[in-house]
Design a protein around this motif. Structure first.
Motif, PDB file in Angstrom:
ATOM      1  N   ASP A  51       0.857  -1.193   0.000  1.00 46.47           N
ATOM      2  CA  ASP A  51       0.000   0.000   0.000  1.00 46.47           C
ATOM      3  C   ASP A  51       0.891   1.241   0.000  1.00 46.47           C
ATOM      4  O   ASP A  51       1.190   1.815   1.048  1.00 46.47           O
ATOM      5  CB  ASP A  51      -0.926  -0.007   1.216  1.00 46.47           C
ATOM      6  N   GLY A  52       1.317   1.638  -1.206  1.00 43.04           N
ATOM      7  CA  GLY A  52       2.172   2.814  -1.331  1.00 43.04           C
ATOM      8  C   GLY A  52       1.492   4.116  -0.981  1.00 43.04           C
ATOM      9  O   GLY A  52       2.166   5.126  -0.755  1.00 43.04           O
ATOM     10  N   TRP A  53       0.152   4.108  -0.917  1.00 35.17           N
ATOM     11  CA  TRP A  53      -0.580   5.339  -0.568  1.00 35.17           C
ATOM     12  C   TRP A  53      -0.473   5.654   0.914  1.00 35.17           C
ATOM     13  O   TRP A  53      -0.677   6.809   1.307  1.00 35.17           O
ATOM     14  CB  TRP A  53      -2.044   5.203  -1.001  1.00 35.17           C
ATOM     15  N   ASN A  54      -0.161   4.655   1.735  1.00 36.22           N
ATOM     16  CA  ASN A  54       0.142   4.922   3.149  1.00 36.22           C
ATOM     17  C   ASN A  54       1.642   4.910   3.423  1.00 36.22           C
ATOM     18  O   ASN A  54       2.064   5.340   4.492  1.00 36.22           O
ATOM     19  CB  ASN A  54      -0.560   3.906   4.055  1.00 36.22           C
ATOM     20  N   MET A  55       2.431   4.429   2.479  1.00 33.13           N
ATOM     21  CA  MET A  55       3.881   4.549   2.616  1.00 33.13           C
ATOM     22  C   MET A  55       4.296   5.995   2.371  1.00 33.13           C
ATOM     23  O   MET A  55       5.152   6.539   3.080  1.00 33.13           O
ATOM     24  CB  MET A  55       4.594   3.623   1.628  1.00 33.13           C
ATOM     25  N   LEU A  56       3.690   6.627   1.354  1.00 30.20           N
ATOM     26  CA  LEU A  56       3.914   8.046   1.050  1.00 30.20           C
ATOM     27  C   LEU A  56       2.571   8.754   1.069  1.00 30.20           C
ATOM     28  O   LEU A  56       1.677   8.419   0.284  1.00 30.20           O
ATOM     29  CB  LEU A  56       4.558   8.205  -0.329  1.00 30.20           C
ATOM     30  N   VAL A  57       2.440   9.729   1.940  1.00 32.23           N
ATOM     31  CA  VAL A  57       1.164  10.416   2.165  1.00 32.23           C
ATOM     32  C   VAL A  57       1.319  11.894   1.819  1.00 32.23           C
ATOM     33  O   VAL A  57       2.293  12.527   2.243  1.00 32.23           O
ATOM     34  CB  VAL A  57       0.731  10.270   3.643  1.00 32.23           C
TER      35      VAL A  57
END
Length: 454
Positions: A51-57
């Motif tokens: 889940d890259g959307w919570n890795m980079l916010v």
């Protein structure tokens, strides 16, 4: 009866047998214009779909509000995000150990990258199913597409393996995996060296000298067929590599001291940290193997977070936080080890994964299979403060969402991302169409490799 040449049998034997544990001595051809000095690339594959959307916010006001609105059950609070100065983004709090690398200008961000056969808009995605990657959002297919760089056909070889085909190599292969035998590593001629993340390699047998004598007899005996002779050659190569790699992995170098938790001083024990520690050791011993270029494959599993991605009542904790925490500590330790060797600009570590997750969280406090994803690139002399690619419109069902749940159409192709690293590594323009089969699509009409290195 079909005749099998000695060379072809040797390749088959290594692929089917000893290669699974040891690979084969490099038998590549000329490597195009590698440039001067040592370089290594370290691909870290996050199996399951990170889940890259919570890795980079996104941290800017309106962008963060849109993130919270669309992510719903899995959105991180501001206290769960570590801002990266000047980028407009922050890391998951569990990855705070990587923030100092950003502050040094040694980490780049790649936004919304994914597998593409051709440039697509949402309209063309909907109207031209023939342009889509095959079996999109399937774990096995998308892992294969990332590693093989063919988005619509079966991949039997991968970008690291094809790079190896173009390298002049002998002795211990310069394409090495501590994360298992994967498509990325397999060439059309060359095979990788696949090693365990723990333990040492050894030979078993009550009388090794007698075994060697028997093997030599098979290898040189008159009247014996190609199968017998190639089997003997294969075993001899494997034994030679066992001795060479065990001499390095069985001893302690200077790099192991960096693989500790900076908060406690305790040794890092996660499998991804063990793999990266061994990568660091092989880089430290590069002159022993005569390597001026090395490629490594490292993996971490567990990212298929359909449920319990975050904890109920504490979304900053949970399965995903634990995985990212282990990954960040391992990458931070690895970068410190490269700094100690004076190689922080000569080694690039980068993330890959099956696909991203849905932007909208589900009722099980998880997220589901999607497409585009965010990635990290560390070291190699990356452009300080570099943010590459375009973050998608986070509106559910909006211009970049092929569904109503936040399955974002990638705005950066895997070829544009990995191609930049391959060019940095030394792959010539003439060899890029071989190493990256769809290179022509992504190096024309305004497309091209990301400017990761300025």
């Amino acid at each position: 009866m079909t005749h099998i040449s000695r060379r072809h049998f040797h390749q088959m034997a290594m692929s089917a047998g000893a290669a699974a544990a040891l690979g084969m001595f490099g038998r590549g051809v000329a490597y195009g214009a590698p440039g001067s000095g040592f370089r290594a690339m370290v691909g870290v594959f996050l199996f399951g779909g990170n889940d890259g959307w919570n890795m980079l916010v996104p941290t800017d006001g309106a962008a963060y509000s849109a993130y919270v609105s669309s992510r719903q059950t899995v959105a991180l609070p501001p206290s769960g995000v570590v801002p990266l100065a000047g980028s407009g983004f922050g890391l998951h709090k569990a990855m705070a150990s990587l923030a100092p690398i950003w502050d040094k200008g040694a980490m780049a961000l790649v936004l919304n990258a994914g597998t593409l056969a051709a440039p697509l808009t949402k309209a063309t995605y909907l109207s031209r199913p023939d342009l889509r990657p095959s079996n999109l959002m399937s774990h096995s297919d998308e892992q294969e597409h990332w590693q093989g760089l063919r988005a619509q056909t079966t991949n039997r070889d991968g970008f690291m393996g094809r790079l190896h085909d173009r390298m002049g190599a002998s002795g211990v292969p310069p394409v090495i995996s501590f994360g298992g035998n994967n498509i990325a590593l397999i060439g059309q001629q060359a095979q990788p060296l696949v090693l365990p993340s723990k333990g040492v390699l050894s030979r078993y047998g009550s009388n090794n000298s007698a075994i060697d004598a028997a093997i030599n007899s098979f290898a040189g005996g008159t009247g014996l067929d190609d199968v017998t002779a190639s089997t003997a050659d294969t075993i001899k190569d494997a034994y030679a590599m066992t001795a060479a790699t065990s001499a390095v992995l069985g001893t302690t170098g200077s790099v192991e001291a960096f693989f500790v938790d900076p908060a406690t001083g305790a040794a890092l024990t996660s499998d991804v940290s063990q793999q990266l520690k061994r990568v660091a050791r092989m880089i430290e011993a590069r002159s022993t193997f005569g390597h001026t270029r090395q490629s490594f494959f490292v993996s971490q599993g567990g990212y298929d977070t359909h449920d319990a991605q975050v904890n109920y009542g504490n979304v900053v904790a949970g399965t995903h936080a634990n995985l990212l925490g282990d990954l960040a500590l391992a990458l931070s330790a690895f970068y410190k080890a490269m700094e100690a060797l004076g190689l922080q600009d000569n080694v690039t570590a980068f993330t890959m994964s099956d696909f991203g997750r849905t932007y909208r969280g589900n009722a099980q406090l998880g997220s589901d299979h999607a497409w585009g994803n965010n990635h990290l690139v560390i070291g190699g002399g990356v452009t300080a403060g570099g943010v590459f690619g375009r973050y998608p419109d986070p509106t559910l069902g909006g211009a970049d969402d092929i569904s109503s749940e936040g399955r974002f159409l990638p705005t950066t192709a895997t070829e544009e991302y990995l191609g930049a690293i391959l060019k940095w590594h030394g792959v010539s323009d003439a060899d890029l169409p071989y190493v990256v089969p769809n290179w022509g699509t992504w190096s024309s009409n305004g497309r091209g490799p990301l400017g990761l290195y300025g």
